[in-house]
Scaffold this active site. Structure first.
Site, PDB file in Angstrom:
ATOM      1  N   LYS A  47       7.088   6.199  -9.386  1.00 29.39           N
ATOM      2  CA  LYS A  47       6.619   4.868  -8.979  1.00 29.39           C
ATOM      3  C   LYS A  47       5.213   4.996  -8.398  1.00 29.39           C
ATOM      4  O   LYS A  47       4.769   6.054  -7.966  1.00 29.39           O
ATOM      5  CB  LYS A  47       7.557   4.232  -7.950  1.00 29.39           C
ATOM      6  N   ASP A  61      13.048   5.396  -0.175  1.00 31.75           N
ATOM      7  CA  ASP A  61      12.547   4.973  -1.485  1.00 31.75           C
ATOM      8  C   ASP A  61      13.641   4.892  -2.548  1.00 31.75           C
ATOM      9  O   ASP A  61      13.457   4.263  -3.588  1.00 31.75           O
ATOM     10  CB  ASP A  61      11.489   5.960  -2.003  1.00 31.75           C
TER      11      ASP A  61
END
Length: 276
Positions: free
Chosen positions: A8, A133
């Site tokens: 990401k 995350d």
């Protein structure tokens, strides 16, 4: 079973305040990119966890998030034995959440392999025990994340951005960056999300990462990479997360292709990546 573990980037990252538990309350927009690790999971009849990787020195096994994910799930099945191989393609300690995405895919993979029938919500709850995350990687779209990163608001981005990613091998401790962070609450994420939903090109000029000044203060040479992006036609360039990966945003194929050709002469890791 073979799984792709997508990295990401943070299109924005804001820290609102430091919480009583020591974490920072954040407000960030994250998007998966087409760079991925490869995770192979095979059952064995020895009730053992066996791990190997193309990188031999990631971290001790007891600190490996893939192993920790297995530990959290192993009591849910009669035979938890697995042989795991990880091909690491995402740079380490780079602000791309490589360890987090690997852990998320391990949870998804074991859920499927062992027929656990865990819901997305249940898998997220397991994942957040290992890292803030991780819940993001159970979504299939960009998302705005709040809290410590676990409160997610997925949305549909319609803006076509060309992303060039550079990592020069610098490894940065997120804890060190958070410790020195002084800027709070200055990113217009409400506005940015609406612009991304509407495909508004001006969205990119509101992108901001409040950690960037801390990161470049610790490692000032990263400013050279940012400047090189701008000199090679990037509209905007940002540090992802707590660094040290840096990405540039381009709005057409010719611009990103020209920058890619020039910057790969200076850095070993230069990748054109798509938002997914």
């Amino acid at each position: 079973m073979n799984r792709k573990c997508f990295a990401k980037i943070n299109l924005t990252l804001d820290s609102l305040y430091k919480r009583e538990d020591g974490y920072h309350e954040i407000d960030t927009i994250m998007a998966r990119i087409g760079l991925f690790d490869e995770l192979e999971i095979k059952p064995n009849d020895k009730r053992e966890f066996n791990y190997s990787s193309n990188l031999t020195e990631i971290c001790p096994l007891e600190d490996n998030l893939i192993y920790k994910a297995w530990e959290l799930l192993k009591d849910k099945t009669p035979n938890p034995g697995v042989d795991v191989y990880l091909r690491k393609n995402i740079p380490l300690a780079a602000g791309l959440a490589g360890g987090s995405t690997d852990a998320a895919e391990m949870i998804k993979g074991l859920n499927e392999l062992w027929n656990l029938n865990l819901s997305k919500k249940e898998m997220k709850e397991i994942g957040v025990k290992l890292g803030a995350d991780i819940p993001f990687f159970f979504e299939n779209s960009p998302a705005r994340a709040k809290g410590i990163g676990e409160i997610l608001e997925p949305f549909n981005n319609t803006l076509d951005m060309k992303i060039l990613l550079v990592n020069d091998g610098t490894e940065i401790s997120s804890a060190e960056v958070y410790k020195k962070l002084a800027d709070y609450g200055q990113v217009e994420n409400d506005l940015i999300v609406e612009k991304l939903k509407n495909g508004d090109n001006s969205a990119i000029f509101y992108f901001e990462n409040v950690m960037e000044d801390v990161v470049t203060d610790i490692h000032p040479h990263l400013l050279d990479i940012k400047n090189e992006f701008l000199n090679n036609g990037a509209e905007v360039t940002l540090v992802s997360g707590s660094g040290a990966s840096i990405f540039g945003i381009f709005m057409d194929d010719d611009s990103i292709d020209n920058a890619y050709k020039k910057m790969r002469e200076d850095y070993e890791f230069v990748e054109k990546v798509e938002l997914i």
